[in-house]
Design a protein around this motif. Structure first.
Motif, PDB file in Angstrom:
ATOM      1  N   GLY A 186       0.814  -1.212   0.000  1.00  0.00           N
ATOM      2  CA  GLY A 186       0.000   0.000   0.000  1.00  0.00           C
ATOM      3  C   GLY A 186       0.846   1.260   0.000  1.00  0.00           C
ATOM      4  N   PRO A 227      -4.360  -3.985   0.986  1.00  0.00           N
ATOM      5  CA  PRO A 227      -3.662  -2.723   1.256  1.00  0.00           C
ATOM      6  C   PRO A 227      -4.581  -1.514   1.394  1.00  0.00           C
ATOM      7  N   SER A 228      -5.713  -1.513   0.706  1.00  0.00           N
ATOM      8  CA  SER A 228      -6.626  -0.370   0.817  1.00  0.00           C
ATOM      9  C   SER A 228      -7.466  -0.449   2.087  1.00  0.00           C
ATOM     10  N   ASP A 233      -5.208   0.066   5.320  1.00  0.00           N
ATOM     11  CA  ASP A 233      -4.272   1.192   5.219  1.00  0.00           C
ATOM     12  C   ASP A 233      -4.261   1.965   6.542  1.00  0.00           C
TER      13      ASP A 233
END
Length: 756
Positions: A202, A238-239, A242
Motif C-alpha cells: 500500500g 492494502p486499501s 491502510d
C-alpha cells in the motif's frame, strides 16, 4: 508433521503426482482461488493434466522494478523516480519479527509443506462446502509469490495486470506448476526473501524496505514486533487495512496478526498482548517520486531527461521497449546539469518574476561546443497546484513543452549570418526608412517566390530612419534594415542557416517561407534559441543539445552501462562569419538595446527581442563558454506586457533589454562565477563615412545611441524619447510580422499569427 529443511518438501515429480491425482487437482484449484466448492467434482482431471503439461517448463522472473536516481553533473541527486517504489534487500536485512509475522498470517505451515499445502486445501474445501460460499483459501506463500511475479511482469499495462490476477482455472494451474518449480530451485528462505521484496504494502510501497520507510521512516531490519505485525497485516488488502487512512481497521488487523504469531509459537502470549496495547507509532514519510520532488527547481530539467529517455531510439527501438526499461528502473542517470548554473537560473528567475505574476519567464543555459544543457528553469514551478504547471516552457512541444513563442528580433542575427556567409560585407548599408512596404517578389526555396504587395512595416521609433550599416542596424535592431537584407539575400539561405544552427519551430513544423521571418515571427523555445546562439559562441560549430552524460542500470546483483545519446557537431558557418556576428552582437550589449544585460567582468554578446504588441520579450546572449536565453511573456498568449507589474516592478511597456536582459545578466553572472574568462575573436568592421553623421546632424535626427532600453536617456545626457507609434495598417490574412522592443527596436503587427 516434522519441519522440512529449507528447500524441502516433496520433489517436483512427487508434488505433481500427488497434486494431479484423481479429483485432487480440482479441489486444490478451487480452494486456491477461493471459489465455492459447488461443481468441484465436475472438473475433469484429464483436462487439467493436459493444461498443466502444456505450460512452459520455467517461470520467467523479470527483474524487480526499482527506483531510478537522476543526478547532476557533479553526482548530486536531482530527483528519484520510479514506477514502483522498491528497494530490494536481502533476508538478513529484514527484521526476524517481519519474517515470522508474514509467515504466521499468510501461510503458517510454510516450512512444513511443499509448493502446495494439501492439508490446507482439504481444510479449505471442507470449510467452503460447509459455508456454501468462500470462507477460506489455500494459496501458499510460494503460490502468492508466483502470482506477484505475474503481476510484476505485467508492469503498468492494465490489461496484462487484469490477466495476471484474474480468478481462472488456467491461471491457477500455471501458478501451481511454477510454485513447484520455485520450491525446488530456490528453497524456503529465498522464496521468503523474494516474496517480501515483491509484494505490495500500500501507499505506493512495493517490498518491505519501502514499506518500512513509508510507514515508520526506518529500515526493514529495524522493525519492532508491533510494526512488523502491522505491515504483515496490510498485505491481504492494502486499501482496507491502510493505517494512514483507517487506523481502526489497521489496528484490528495488526492485532489479529499478533495473536496468530502467539498461536503458532513465534512469540509468547505476553509479548503479543503487550504489542496489541502499543500505539501504531506511525512516522509516515511521504512518497518522493518523480520530477515534482526535484531539488534546485530542476523539475523541468528532470522531465526533459525523462522525455529524452522515452523518445530516443538509443534506449530501445520502440516506445514500448523504452518505457519498459524506464519503468523497470534501477537506473543511475548522470546528467549534464551544472548545479551552480541551475542555482543561478532559479535565483535570478525568483528575483525578477513572481510565480503568481500575470506573465512567466523561462530560461536555459547551454555549453557552446558540446551541446550540454547546463541549466533550465522557469518562474511557474513544476506541479499541479495554482500558478504551477507541468508544461516545460523552455523546450519544444515534442519534449514536454508548448507551442513556443515568437522570438522577435533575436532571430535577426541568423539573417545576418546567412547574408555574411553568402558574401555580404558587414559594412553593407541600406536606406532603412522608418516606414516601407515589403519588397516583392522575394526569392524563397524550391524556385518559389514570396509576392505580397501593399504590406507595410515600420521601425519602433520615427527617429529610426537610415541609411544604416549592419553594425548600427544590429545594435539598434532596425526592422526595415533586416527586411531589406532578407529581400536581397532571399528567404531560403536564411531558413537553411537556421536549420544548420538547430533553430526550428517549437511545434515541429517547417519554417514558413516569408520575409517576415527576419523579424522573428515563428514560434521557438528558449532552449532552441540558447543552443542556436551557442553556434556563434563556438565560432560556427553547431552541436545538438544533450542532457545525459551516462547511465548505469542495476539488475539483480549486477550493474551494467547503457548507451546514451551523444551530441553531434557540424559546421554551420565559417569561423569568419561567426566572428563577425560576435562582433556585431557585442555592440548590442555595449551601446545598443541590450546594455542592461551586459556582463561587467567578461566579454559577452547578445540580442534583445520583443514581439508584436509585447506578448513576449527576449534576451539571448552568450560568452565563449556559456549561451543562455530568457523569455518573458504570457504562456497563453493573451496578456500584452503593457501596464503590467512583473516581480513587483511596474512597467508601462516591456522591452527585451528591460526585463529579460537583467534576468539574463544575473543568471549568467552567477553561472560563470569562478569560470575561465575567454574572449571572442573579433573582426574589424569599419564605421560608415563621416558624411552620414553630418547628414544626420543636418536633419536633426538623434541616433538614441546613449539611450537605455526603456526609452529613457542615460547618464551621457543624450536625448531619449518615448514615442512608441501604434501601427495603423492591416496585413493580409495569414501574414505574420515580428517586432523587437525597446527604442531602436522594430515594431510590426501580427495579424493571423499565433498572437491575436
Amino acid at each position: 508433521m516434522p519441519k522440512k529443511p529449507s528447500g524441502g518438501g516433496l520433489s517436483p515429480a512427487q508434488q505433481a503426482a500427488k497434486f494431479l491425482g484423481v479429483s485432487v487437482l480440482a479441489g486444490a484449484v478451487l480452494a486456491g482461488i477461493a471459489l465455492p466448492a459447488v461443481g468441484a467434482l465436475g472438473l475433469a482431471a484429464k483436462g487439467s493434466v493436459e493444461s498443466f503439461d502444456e505450460l512452459p517448463a520455467n517461470l520467467k522472473t523479470p527483474p524487480l522494478s526499482q527506483r531510478t536516481s537522476i543526478l547532476d553533473a557533479q553526482g548530486g541527486t536531482i530527483a528519484t523516480v520510479y514506477s514502483r517504489d522498491r528497494t530490494v534487500v536481502e533476508l538478513k536485512d529484514i527484521s526476524p519479527y517481519m519474517q515470522k509475522a508474514i509467515v504466521a498470517i499468510e501461510d503458517a505451515r510454510f516450512y512444513q509443506h511443499g509448493a502446495v499445502d494439501l492439508k490446507g486445501v482439504l481444510r479449505a474445501l471442507n470449510k467452503n462446502a460447509q459455508s456454501g460460499g468462500v470462507a477460506e483459501g489455500a494459496s501458499t506463500l510460494t503460490q502468492q509469490y508466483v502470482k506477484n511475479v505475474f503481476v510484476e511482469e505485467a508492469g503498468d499495462d492494465p490489461t496484462k495486470v487484469a490477466q495476471a490476477t484474474q480468478q481462472t482455472l488456467g491461471r491457477k494451474i500455471a501458478e501451481l506448476k511454477y510454485a513447484i518449480q520455485v520450491e525446488e530451485e530456490l528453497g524456503k528462505k529465498k522464496i521468503l526473501e523474494n516474496y517480501l521484496n515483491i509484494t505490495f504494502f500500500g501507499q505506493q510501497a512495493y517490498g518491505v524496505e519501502a514499506a518500512a520507510q513509508r510507514y515508520f521512516s526506518k529500515h526493514a531490519k529495524d522493525l519492532k514486533l508491533q510494526e512488523a505485525a502491522l505491515l504483515a497485516g496490510i498485505v491481504q488488502s492494502p486499501s482496507r487495512f491502510d493505517p494512514v487512512n483507517d487506523e481502526t481497521e489497521a489496528t484490528k488487523r495488526r492485532n489479529i496478526v499478533l495473536q496468530r504469531m502467539a498461536d503458532v509459537g513465534d512469540v509468547s502470549q505476553a509479548e503479543a498482548d503487550a504489542a496489541k496495547e502499543a500505539p501504531l507509532g506511525l512516522k509516515v514519510k511521504q512518497p518522493k517520486n518523480g520530477c515534482i520532488t526535484a531539488v534546485k527547481g530542476a523539475g523541468f530539467f528532470c522531465d526533459y531527461v525523462r522525455n529524452v529517455f522515452l523518445t530516443d531510439p538509443v534506449f530501445g527501438k520502440t516506445k514500448e521497449d523504452r518505457a519498459k526499461i524506464w519503468n523497470q528502473g534501477g537506473l543511475t542517470i548522470r546528467t549534464t546539469m551544472d548545479p551552480q548554473a541551475q542555482d543561478s537560473v532559479q535565483q535570478s528567475v525568483k528575483d525578477h518574476v513572481n510565480k503568481n505574476d500575470e506573465v512567466a519567464t523561462a530560461a536555459s543555459i547551454v555549453e557552446p561546443g558540446t551541446g550540454k544543457i547546463l541549466a533550465m528553469g522557469q518562474s511557474r514551478p513544476y506541479g499541479f497546484g495554482k500558478n504551477e504547471t507541468q508544461i516545460n516552457l523552455s523546450v519544444n512541444q515534442a519534449m514536454g513543452g508548448g507551442l513556443g513563442f515568437q522570438p522577435g528580433s533575436t532571430f535577426k542575427p541568423i539573417v545576418a549570418a546567412a547574408a555574411i556567409e553568402g558574401g555580404m560585407p558587414a559594412t553593407k548599408m541600406y536606406g532603412s526608412p522608418y516606414e516601407m512596404e515589403y519588397p516583392n517578389p522575394v526569392q524563397a526555396c524550391d524556385g518559389k517566390t514570396w509576392n505580397e504587395k501593399g504590406v507595410t512595416l515600420t521601425n519602433e521609433n520615427e527617429s529610426e530612419s537610415g541609411p544604416y550599416d549592419m553594425k548600427e542596424a544590429t545594435a539598434k535592431s532596425v526592422n526595415t534594415y533586416f527586411v531589406e537584407m532578407i529581400s536581397e539575400v532571399g528567404i531560403c539561405p536564411v531558413t537553411e542557416m537556421a536549420k544548420k544552427m538547430g533553430v526550428d519551430r517549437a511545434d515541429g513544423g517547417k519554417l514558413e517561407q516569408a520575409p517576415s521571418i527576419a523579424l522573428g515571427t515563428q514560434e521557438m523555445s528558449p532552449l532552441t534559441m540558447a543552443n542556436g546562439y551557442a553556434t556563434f559562441a563556438s565560432r560556427g560549430m553547431y552541436c545538438t543539445p544533450v542532457a545525459i552524460e551516462s547511465i548505469s542500470q542495476r539488475i539483480g546483483g549486477e550493474t551494467k552501462s547503457l548507451e546514451v545519446p551523444k551530441s553531434t557537431c557540424s559546421r554551420a558557418m565559417s569561423e569568419t562569419t561567426a566572428d563577425t556576428v560576435n562582433t556585431l552582437l557585442r555592440g548590442v550589449v555595449e551601446d545598443g538595446t541590450g546594455t542592461q544585460a551586459g556582463l561587467d567582468s567578461r566579454p559577452s554578446a547578445g540580442k534583445t527581442g520583443t514581439t508584436d504588441e509585447r506578448y513576449a520579450a527576449w534576451f539571448v546572449g552568450y560568452t565563449p563558454n556559456m549561451s543562455g536565453a530568457v523569455w518573458v511573456g504570457d504562456p497563453a498568449h493573451e496578456r500584452k506586457m503593457e501596464g503590467i507589474s512583473i516581480g513587483g516592478v511596474w512597467h508601462d511597456k516591456v522591452f527585451g533589454g528591460q526585463v529579460p536582459g537583467p534576468i539574463w545578466k544575473s543568471m549568467m553572472s552567477g553561472a560563470l562565477e569562478g569560470k575561465d574568462t575567454p574572449d571572442f575573436t573579433y573582426v574589424n568592421i569599419p564605421d560608415p563615412p563621416k558624411e552620414k553623421e553630418k547628414d544626420d546632424e543636418d536633419k536633426g535626427r538623434d541616433r538614441d545611441k546613449g539611450r537605455d532600453d526603456d526609452g529613457n536617456g542615460d547618464d551621457n545626457g543624450l536625448i531619449g524619447g518615448d514615442v512608441f507609434p501604434t501601427p495603423s495598417f492591416s496585413l493580409p490574412e495569414g501574414f505574420v510580422q515580428g517586432n523587437d522592443g525597446g527604442p531602436g527596436q522594430g515594431n510590426g503587427n501580427s495579424t493571423g499569427g499565433a498572437f491575436p
